[in-house]
Design a protein around this motif. Structure first.
Motif, mmCIF file in Angstrom:
data_model
loop_
_atom_site.group_PDB
_atom_site.id
_atom_site.type_symbol
_atom_site.label_atom_id
_atom_site.label_comp_id
_atom_site.label_asym_id
_atom_site.label_seq_id
_atom_site.Cartn_x
_atom_site.Cartn_y
_atom_site.Cartn_z
ATOM 1 N N CYS A 87 0.814 -1.214 0.000
ATOM 2 C CA CYS A 87 0.000 0.000 0.000
ATOM 3 C C CYS A 87 0.852 1.271 0.000
ATOM 4 O O CYS A 87 0.590 2.193 -0.757
ATOM 5 C CB CYS A 87 -0.995 -0.012 1.159
ATOM 6 S SG CYS A 87 -0.269 -0.084 2.806
ATOM 7 N N HIS A 145 -2.360 1.141 7.064
ATOM 8 C CA HIS A 145 -2.740 0.967 5.671
ATOM 9 C C HIS A 145 -2.987 2.340 5.060
ATOM 10 O O HIS A 145 -3.513 3.230 5.731
ATOM 11 C CB HIS A 145 -4.012 0.117 5.561
ATOM 12 C CG HIS A 145 -4.356 -0.261 4.160
ATOM 13 N ND1 HIS A 145 -3.530 -1.046 3.384
ATOM 14 C CD2 HIS A 145 -5.424 0.034 3.382
ATOM 15 C CE1 HIS A 145 -4.084 -1.216 2.193
ATOM 16 N NE2 HIS A 145 -5.232 -0.565 2.161
ATOM 17 N N ALA A 203 -4.218 4.403 1.235
ATOM 18 C CA ALA A 203 -4.881 4.269 -0.063
ATOM 19 C C ALA A 203 -4.994 5.654 -0.663
ATOM 20 O O ALA A 203 -4.822 6.666 0.020
ATOM 21 C CB ALA A 203 -6.266 3.647 0.123
ATOM 22 N N HIS A 214 -5.935 0.913 -3.826
ATOM 23 C CA HIS A 214 -4.912 0.520 -2.854
ATOM 24 C C HIS A 214 -4.302 -0.813 -3.252
ATOM 25 O O HIS A 214 -4.845 -1.542 -4.080
ATOM 26 C CB HIS A 214 -5.518 0.440 -1.445
ATOM 27 C CG HIS A 214 -6.519 -0.652 -1.254
ATOM 28 N ND1 HIS A 214 -6.596 -1.384 -0.097
ATOM 29 C CD2 HIS A 214 -7.496 -1.162 -2.060
ATOM 30 C CE1 HIS A 214 -7.564 -2.276 -0.186
ATOM 31 N NE2 HIS A 214 -8.126 -2.148 -1.367
ATOM 32 N N ASP A 230 -3.915 -4.221 -2.024
ATOM 33 C CA ASP A 230 -4.636 -5.028 -1.041
ATOM 34 C C ASP A 230 -3.856 -6.315 -0.771
ATOM 35 O O ASP A 230 -3.715 -7.158 -1.642
ATOM 36 C CB ASP A 230 -6.030 -5.343 -1.583
ATOM 37 C CG ASP A 230 -6.971 -5.886 -0.531
ATOM 38 O OD1 ASP A 230 -6.492 -6.508 0.434
ATOM 39 O OD2 ASP A 230 -8.186 -5.679 -0.684
ATOM 40 N N ARG A 267 -4.637 -8.663 1.394
ATOM 41 C CA ARG A 267 -5.406 -9.792 1.928
ATOM 42 C C ARG A 267 -5.210 -11.003 1.010
ATOM 43 O O ARG A 267 -5.158 -10.851 -0.214
ATOM 44 C CB ARG A 267 -6.883 -9.418 2.044
ATOM 45 C CG ARG A 267 -7.115 -8.336 3.100
ATOM 46 C CD ARG A 267 -8.556 -7.921 3.181
ATOM 47 N NE ARG A 267 -8.940 -7.237 1.945
ATOM 48 C CZ ARG A 267 -10.199 -6.978 1.608
ATOM 49 N NH1 ARG A 267 -11.186 -7.348 2.394
ATOM 50 N NH2 ARG A 267 -10.474 -6.347 0.485
ATOM 51 N N ALA A 289 -11.496 -0.092 -4.650
ATOM 52 C CA ALA A 289 -12.374 -0.596 -3.588
ATOM 53 C C ALA A 289 -13.148 0.571 -2.997
ATOM 54 O O ALA A 289 -12.756 1.735 -3.145
ATOM 55 C CB ALA A 289 -11.556 -1.282 -2.501
ATOM 56 N N PHE A 334 -13.795 -0.583 2.664
ATOM 57 C CA PHE A 334 -13.490 -1.874 2.055
ATOM 58 C C PHE A 334 -13.460 -3.054 3.016
ATOM 59 O O PHE A 334 -13.603 -4.192 2.604
ATOM 60 C CB PHE A 334 -12.141 -1.806 1.316
ATOM 61 C CG PHE A 334 -10.933 -1.776 2.222
ATOM 62 C CD1 PHE A 334 -10.159 -2.908 2.397
ATOM 63 C CD2 PHE A 334 -10.585 -0.613 2.895
ATOM 64 C CE1 PHE A 334 -9.049 -2.887 3.222
ATOM 65 C CE2 PHE A 334 -9.478 -0.575 3.716
ATOM 66 C CZ PHE A 334 -8.710 -1.728 3.883
ATOM 67 N N HIS A 335 -13.228 -2.816 4.276
ATOM 68 C CA HIS A 335 -13.107 -3.906 5.241
ATOM 69 C C HIS A 335 -13.819 -3.499 6.525
ATOM 70 O O HIS A 335 -13.609 -2.398 7.014
ATOM 71 C CB HIS A 335 -11.629 -4.187 5.532
ATOM 72 C CG HIS A 335 -11.382 -5.446 6.271
ATOM 73 N ND1 HIS A 335 -11.615 -5.567 7.613
ATOM 74 C CD2 HIS A 335 -10.927 -6.643 5.858
ATOM 75 C CE1 HIS A 335 -11.304 -6.790 8.007
ATOM 76 N NE2 HIS A 335 -10.885 -7.468 6.958
#
Length: 144
Positions: A31, A99, A101, A111, A113, A115, A124, A128-129
């Motif tokens: 990121c 993080h 973005a 961003h 990502d 994950r 996103a 987003f989360h």
């Protein structure tokens, strides 16, 4: 000075690039690496941060980057290209970023990502989360 349009055009060329922790090139970015790479490509000054840990409490991922020339603003004032910073639950020090973005529009960001089911640069929603907490929005030094 770099225009907001040129900065966003460069940012969009990174969509789909693979995720790589501490990466700074198209073969893989994280990121912060995405932000630094886009800034570097467009001539925007961005001091890099090295040797940071991934997903740990106390992570100072982008603290230095945010303390540069960027001024903190309200989300309502944000424009495309501005920087968003997030933290995860359990992080006790709000100024420590976990993080980052770049904003594309009112509810959309881009961003890198990390994950496991994503592992790429992607667009996103800014929410987003469910566990990510937006901690701040910073004005990128761009000409409108």
């Amino acid at each position: 000075m770099t225009t907001r349009a040129d900065f966003l055009a460069e940012l969009l060329t990174w969509e789909g690039m693979p995720f790589h922790h501490q990466g700074r090139v198209r073969a893989g970015v994280d990121c912060l690496g995405l932000v630094v790479a886009v800034c570097t490509a467009t001539g925007v000054s961005a001091e890099d941060v090295a040797n940071y840990r991934r997903m740990e409490q106390g992570n100072a991922l982008a603290s230095e980057l945010l303390r540069q020339t960027m001024g903190q603003i309200d989300l309502a004032q944000a424009r495309p290209g501005d920087l968003l910073h997030y933290r995860w639950p359990g992080e006790r020090t709000p100024e420590r970023t976990q993080h980052v973005a770049l904003l594309l529009g009112p509810d959309l960001m881009m961003h890198a990502d990390g994950r496991p089911h994503v592992l790429r640069v992607t667009k996103a929603r800014i929410d987003f989360h469910p566990d990510a907490r937006l901690q701040g929005v910073y004005r990128m030094p761009l000409e409108d």
